[in-house]
Design a protein around this motif. Structure first.
Motif, mmCIF file in Angstrom:
data_model
loop_
_atom_site.group_PDB
_atom_site.id
_atom_site.type_symbol
_atom_site.label_atom_id
_atom_site.label_comp_id
_atom_site.label_asym_id
_atom_site.label_seq_id
_atom_site.Cartn_x
_atom_site.Cartn_y
_atom_site.Cartn_z
ATOM 1 N N LYS A 123 0.759 -1.130 0.167
ATOM 2 C CA LYS A 123 0.088 -0.018 0.054
ATOM 3 C C LYS A 123 0.728 1.345 0.045
ATOM 4 O O LYS A 123 0.644 2.216 -0.720
ATOM 5 C CB LYS A 123 -0.916 -0.097 1.530
ATOM 6 N N GLU A 124 2.074 1.240 0.979
ATOM 7 C CA GLU A 124 2.765 2.445 0.915
ATOM 8 C C GLU A 124 3.493 2.613 -0.549
ATOM 9 O O GLU A 124 3.464 3.736 -1.045
ATOM 10 C CB GLU A 124 3.928 2.157 1.871
ATOM 11 N N ILE A 125 3.956 1.490 -1.159
ATOM 12 C CA ILE A 125 4.547 1.644 -2.481
ATOM 13 C C ILE A 125 3.476 2.278 -3.481
ATOM 14 O O ILE A 125 3.679 3.190 -4.352
ATOM 15 C CB ILE A 125 5.368 0.355 -2.795
ATOM 16 N N LYS A 126 2.154 1.724 -3.283
ATOM 17 C CA LYS A 126 1.313 1.993 -4.301
ATOM 18 C C LYS A 126 0.982 3.642 -4.169
ATOM 19 O O LYS A 126 0.890 4.446 -5.216
ATOM 20 C CB LYS A 126 -0.095 1.414 -4.419
ATOM 21 N N ASP A 127 0.819 4.128 -2.772
ATOM 22 C CA ASP A 127 0.540 5.363 -2.594
ATOM 23 C C ASP A 127 1.811 6.305 -2.958
ATOM 24 O O ASP A 127 1.707 7.425 -3.438
ATOM 25 C CB ASP A 127 0.478 5.702 -1.032
ATOM 26 N N SER A 128 3.015 5.860 -2.651
ATOM 27 C CA SER A 128 4.166 6.773 -2.984
ATOM 28 C C SER A 128 4.166 6.691 -4.526
ATOM 29 O O SER A 128 4.744 7.896 -5.095
ATOM 30 C CB SER A 128 5.397 6.077 -2.592
ATOM 31 N N ILE A 129 3.887 5.764 -5.612
ATOM 32 C CA ILE A 129 3.854 5.724 -6.966
ATOM 33 C C ILE A 129 2.551 6.747 -7.408
ATOM 34 O O ILE A 129 2.851 7.639 -8.269
ATOM 35 C CB ILE A 129 3.564 4.581 -7.543
ATOM 36 N N ALA A 130 1.470 6.784 -6.743
ATOM 37 C CA ALA A 130 0.539 7.550 -6.965
ATOM 38 C C ALA A 130 0.829 9.044 -6.695
ATOM 39 O O ALA A 130 0.467 10.075 -7.619
ATOM 40 C CB ALA A 130 -0.690 7.162 -6.259
ATOM 41 N N TYR A 131 1.663 9.191 -5.649
ATOM 42 C CA TYR A 131 2.042 10.454 -5.052
ATOM 43 C C TYR A 131 2.949 11.294 -6.180
ATOM 44 O O TYR A 131 3.028 12.434 -6.422
ATOM 45 C CB TYR A 131 2.495 10.667 -3.795
ATOM 46 N N ALA A 132 3.968 10.253 -6.668
ATOM 47 C CA ALA A 132 4.916 10.659 -7.655
ATOM 48 C C ALA A 132 4.437 10.954 -8.956
ATOM 49 O O ALA A 132 5.225 11.720 -9.727
ATOM 50 C CB ALA A 132 6.033 9.637 -7.558
ATOM 51 N N LYS A 133 3.305 10.501 -9.268
ATOM 52 C CA LYS A 133 2.687 10.889 -10.486
ATOM 53 C C LYS A 133 2.050 12.393 -10.590
ATOM 54 O O LYS A 133 1.876 13.084 -10.941
ATOM 55 C CB LYS A 133 1.583 9.982 -10.968
#
Length: 170
Positions: A160-170
């Motif tokens: 979840k943290e990795i997904k959130d960080s990818i979504a934040y980076a976009k």
């Protein structure tokens, strides 16, 4: 050899001798009281279930048997006519040598019961051992399951943290 046995009655009046299994050595001394007829008759003996034929007395008029097995025997003393060879008279008494306690029916039954009790105890011990092992394994399974769930929850959280960080980076 075991001690001597004293007969309660004269040998002529004795019909049976009972001996312990350890008293399997028999030695009897006889004499022919009828000295006048010694040339006319001879004494012979035979132990049934042991001797096949009549046996003449030795010079000392002894009868001797060693290491007789437990059981019932008939000792026959025969007076035979020297001329005709026919039996003139016969004296008989029974000899019983008892079996040792470990060869009795009660000992066999006791032995069988002891073996059954030992097998039953062994069976119960094995069942208890298996149940104890089962409980240990169940505890290990529960512990391992908790650890796997904990690791899964950790992986899900990391995902979840990795997904959130990818979504934040976009």
């Amino acid at each position: 050899y075991p001690s001597n046995i004293t007969l309660e009655k004269a040998i002529e009046e004795t019909t049976e001798i009972r001996l312990d299994y350890s008293q399997n050595f028999i030695k009897l001394n006889f004499y022919d009281a009828n000295f006048n007829n010694q040339k006319e008759t001879s004494l012979f003996y035979r132990l049934s279930s042991y001797d096949l034929d009549w046996i003449g007395f030795d010079i000392k008029n002894n009868i001797e048997y060693k290491n007789l097995a437990p059981g019932d025997y008939d000792l026959l003393i025969g007076v035979f006519d020297n001329d005709s060879g026919e039996k003139v008279n016969e004296f008989k008494f029974k000899i019983n040598i008892s079996s040792p306690w470990w060869e009795t029916s009660m000992a066999y039954v006791g032995g069988i019961l002891l073996i059954v009790a030992l097998l039953f105890s062994l069976f119960r011990w094995r069942i208890r051992s298996l149940k104890k092992t089962e409980k240990k394994l169940q505890f290990k399974v529960i512990s391992a399951t908790k650890e796997i769930r904990s690791q899964k929850d950790e992986i899900v959280e990391q995902h979840k943290e990795i997904k959130d960080s990818i979504a934040y980076a976009k």
